[in-house]
Design an enzyme around this catalytic site. Structure first.
Site, PDB file in Angstrom:
ATOM      1  CG  ASP A 702      -1.950   1.042   1.192  1.00  0.00           C
ATOM      2  OD1 ASP A 702      -2.696   1.085   0.196  1.00  0.00           O
ATOM      3  OD2 ASP A 702      -1.981   1.859   2.126  1.00  0.00           O
ATOM      4  CE  LYS A 706      -1.671   5.207   1.265  1.00  0.00           C
ATOM      5  NZ  LYS A 706      -1.794   5.064   2.695  1.00  0.00           N
TER       6      LYS A 706
END
Ligand code: ASP
Ligand code: MG
Length: 849
Positions: A702, A706
């Site tokens: 994750d 980003k």
């Protein structure tokens, strides 16, 4: 002394007892402010009924007219009886305290009055039946009974409300020619007669019949349907009144058809010219000639609502509104477009003019005519009901040309709607461009454009089925009311549900203070979808969604495409992706292709291979669609926007460093406080900080996503696979799909993890999970790394608390002291707020267009 005002009440205002009471109250209220005169129409549908009665009588059957007359009498009696009872009840209440023998107004015997008034009408209809003919002259006499009934009844009731009143049959002063059915008024003669009559009334309230006039030799005439308004303006002009008030059941002249638009609202002020324009283009509110007496004497006209008598309504006068801008959009429905094309160049000149003349002679209203400059094509817009008659009239007129094979019968397209934007104080060219662009964007085909566009309005003919869409689009494009935004929300998990709640909470304030009308028109999850162009009921979406039919396909794109097709036809369509789903890239592509804006809280479509991702950006750009995704990094913290500004303004970024995983930040903080790892992860999940399966956080994937989003924002062409990712715990622990077993595995690892942490603490270091994008000074290449890192206690990341996130940008301008963005970086509520902010930013950009 306050100048005189003329109050006109329409048929629906006097067609029911409670309404009639309201009218007497209003008259009393306005009378208290100054002198007034009153004009009324026939009650309810009385005029239509009288036309029916005359029609059946003309077939020779006078008995068939009886039930219709009974209906007319019944309405008058019931209405006035109800009103009378209420007025008597009120006066007995006030009287009981005072002297019972006072001069209370005598009770009018209304049934007797109605019966005797209608007696001559029955005789007239008997005559009609005997002659089997009802001439326009006779019909006008028949119709006169409607207004005579209502005005005389109102005049009889007013004294019971404490207002002396007198009934005035306008046939006594309103002088017309003998064009029965639509007589022309002789203003001078009418003024003279009125001046002679007026002293007879003193200062009691005179209640005039609307709609009626008489020839100089006393034959009854009417001014045309809805003619009472005209009576009122003629009366005002004759009496040199200051104002005419048309009391009706709508709040004023609306910015658009309120049955189509939920946010139509009354226009506060408009000029005579705009009102004329409106009247020409189908606002059934007034007839153009109604305005004439007012314009001559500069008398203001106010449209007011009996339902909301304290509201200002619409004021029409010489000056109109102060501010520039369009006034309203009108939609005249149930029309037909007749289209004539020449197959061969005609020898005849002026064919267009002949066509128009033929239609005029057939008594057909032509709403719009458009003739090609070379004269070889003509299009006219006429009432749908006259289409056949019009075709026949044109065919007859062009019989010769048809015989010569030059032209066919006209093509007929129906139903057609005439859409008009009234915009007196606008630059006509830019208004026209914006008008047609707005229609084009939602795909409404324009069938014909008025040729001699007046500078005050723009009109076009569209298909009847497109009326609602076109009206809403134009209304929204010109900001009459609010910037309307139509949202289709995908997903109602933590973020989606919060977003729905926040929209519900903010809707009213946004509308009021910022002029933005947010409308959630659709909501979908994997299984079901709701779609309601007028907007979902946000308080009840759970129940409604549960009842909604299952999606037609399990394939996301197939299931969502029909929704996108509906969404694109609504004002300012925005797709809001609150899912964490795979496979949304193609959905976005379809959205962009339809000019739909996209707001993503979902990181995945932004981290697809550069190929499709690059294509998505290009697709958005070429469709002029916005794509916002601020919440994909650091929830609603302005990370993307800050970076984008740095890049746009030409700063050179050396390093981006951040802890922008709220979940890993939180977990790192907890374990540093001594909480076992498995427990910290469980808590993070319970608080909504993690992805559905926490492995996606612990793996660093994750954060890597980003980092990739930021890197791409920096302009780098990079794939997810090129990012160096070190998971927080060994990847073997992350393989487990089943959540409970995953947590058990993690618990087994707790002590090992605690031991390494103790060693780190002993060195005075702090555990953090960071992402770094570094520019290598020698090669000029960027390197993106993601992983657990021990930092010194004075590092900005070391002091982060809970789900706090931080990003530091070290750049040419921010060399010594990096630009730091810091704050809550995870959680449903802040993420939803960030999504909402993205939506509002789109609204702002649209406003500027
Ligand atoms: N009663 C007439 C009509 O229905 C006139 C009016 O209402 O203004 O047309
Ligand atoms: Mg009417």
């Amino acid at each position: 002394m306050t100048p005189l005002r003329v109050l006109k009440f329409g048929g629906s205002s006097v067609g029911a007892a409670d309404r009639l009471i309201r009218v007497t109250d209003l008259i009393a209220r306005e009378r208290a402010l100054g002198p007034i005169a009153v004009v009324v129409s026939a009650m309810g549908d009385t005029t239509d009924w009288l036309i029916d009665a005359a029609r059946v009588a003309a077939k020779g059957d006078v008995l068939a007219a009886d039930p219709i007359l009974d209906r007319v009498a019944g309405l008058a009696i019931d209405t006035s009886r109800g009103a009378l009872r209420e007025l008597l009840r009120r006066s007995s209440e006030t009287d009981s305290a005072s002297d019972p023998s006072d001069a209370r107004a005598p009770h009018p015997d209304i049934p007797a009055h109605v019966t005797s008034l209608l007696l001559p009408l029955r005789q007239v209809l008997t005559g009609v039946a005997l002659l089997r003919q009802c001439t326009p002259q006779t019909l006008d006499l028949v119709l006169s009974f409607g207004e005579r009934l209502s005005a005389s009844i109102l005049a009889a009731l007013l004294p019971l409300a404490g207002l002396p009143a007198v009934f005035v049959d306008a046939r006594d002063w309103l002088v017309t020619d003998d064009r029965f059915g639509a007589a022309l008024v002789d203003q001078d003669a009418s003024h003279d007669r009125l001046a002679a009559l007026r002293p007879g009334w003193g200062d009691v309230v005179a209640v005039h019949t609307g709609f009626l006039g008489a020839t100089p030799d006393g034959r009854s005439t009417t001014l045309g349907r809805n003619g009472s308004d005209y009576t009122a303006t003629l009366l005002a002009s004759a009496l040199r009144a200051a104002e005419v008030q048309i009391w009706t059941d709508v709040p004023g002249v609306m910015t658009g058809d309120p049955t189509i638009l939920r946010d139509a609202y009354p226009i506060a002020r408009m000029s005579y010219q705009e009102a004329l324009e409106l009247a020409n283009f189908g606002a059934r509110m007034f007839h153009p000639r109604t305005m004439v007496p007012l314009i001559e004497r500069r008398i203001a006209l106010r449209i007011r609502s009996t339902m909301d008598p304290d509201a200002e309504g619409t004021r029409i006068d010489e000056r109109g509104a102060e501010a520039a801008g369009p006034t309203c959009v009108t939609s005249l429905e149930k029309l037909a477009l007749l289209d004539l094309r020449w197959r061969r160049i005609s020898h005849e000149a002026g064919v267009g003019a002949r066509v128009l003349r033929a239609l005029e002679q057939a008594g057909i209203t032509v709403w719009m005519a458009n003739q090609a400059a070379h004269g070889q094509a003509v299009a006219v817009v006429i009432p749908q009901e006259s289409a056949e008659q019009a075709s026949a009239a044109i065919d007859a007129e062009l019989a010769l040309e048809r015989a010569r094979g030059e032209v066919d019968s006209p093509g007929v397209r129906a139903p057609i709607t005439l859409l008009t934007l009234v915009a007196e104080r606008m630059d006509p060219r830019s208004a026209a461009a914006q008008f047609f662009r707005a229609l084009g964007q939602v795909g409404v085909p324009v069938r014909a454009i008025a040729q001699g566009m007046s500078s005050r309005s723009i009109s076009c003919a569209i298909d009847g089925g497109e009326t609602a869409l076109a009206v809403r689009t134009v209304h929204a494009a010109f900001n009459f009311a609010h910037e309307e935004i139509s949202l289709l929300i995908l997903g109602h998990g933590t973020v989606g549900a919060q977003l729905l709640a926040q929209i519900q909470q903010q809707q009213a304030a946004l509308r009021k203070h910022h002029g933005i009308a947010l409308r959630v028109v659709g909501l979908a999850d994997r299984a079901r979808a709701l779609f309601e162009p007028q907007g979902l009921e946000l308080g009840r979406w759970q129940a409604h969604l549960a009842e909604a039919p299952a999606l037609a396909s399990s394939d996301t794109l197939t299931a969502l495409t029909p929704l996108l097709d509906r969404l694109r036809r609504l004002p300012a369509p925005v797709l809001v992706d609150c899912t964490a789903a795979d496979g949304m890239g193609p959905v976005y592509a379809e959205a962009f292709a339809r000019g739909i804006h996209v707001v993503s809280a979902n990181k995945k479509p932004l981290t697809l291979g550069t190929g499709p991702d690059g294509q998505l950006r290009a697709a958005a750009r070429s469709a002029h669609a916005a794509w916002r995704y601020e919440t994909t990094v650091g929830a609603s913290l302005p990370v993307i926007a800050t970076l984008a500004d740095l890049v746009r303004t030409g700063d050179r970024v050396h390093r981006v460093e951040g802890s922008f995983s709220g979940s890993l930040g939180y977990i790192a903080g907890e374990v540093m406080r001594g909480v076992p790892l498995s427990q910290a992860v469980r808590q993070a999940r319970q608080r909504g900080y993690t992805e559905p399966h926490p492995r996606d956080d612990l793996s660093g994937l994750d954060v890597a996503r980003k980092a990739l989003i930021l890197a791409r924002e920096l302009g780098l062409t990079l794939e997810l696979a090129q990012i160096h990712v070190h998971p927080l715990v060994h990847s073997d622990l992350l393989a487990e799909d089943d959540l409970e077993r995953f947590f058990t595995g993690l618990a087994d690892y707790d002590s090992t993890f605690a031991a390494s942490l103790a060693e780190l603490k002993a060195r005075g270091r702090v555990l953090r999970y960071l992402a770094r994008i570094d520019l290598a000074p020698d090669t000029g290449e960027f390197r993106v790394r993601v992983g657990p890192i021990d930092v010194a206690p004075d590092h900005p990341a070391a002091t982060l608390k809970g789900a706090e996130a931080f990003v530091a940008f070290t750049t040419e301008r921010y060399e010594e002291y990096p630009l730091v963005v810091r704050g809550a970086g995870a959680g449903g509520a802040v993420t939803a707020a960030g999504v909402l902010a993205d939506v509002l930013k789109i609204a702002q950009t649209l406003r500027g267009r």
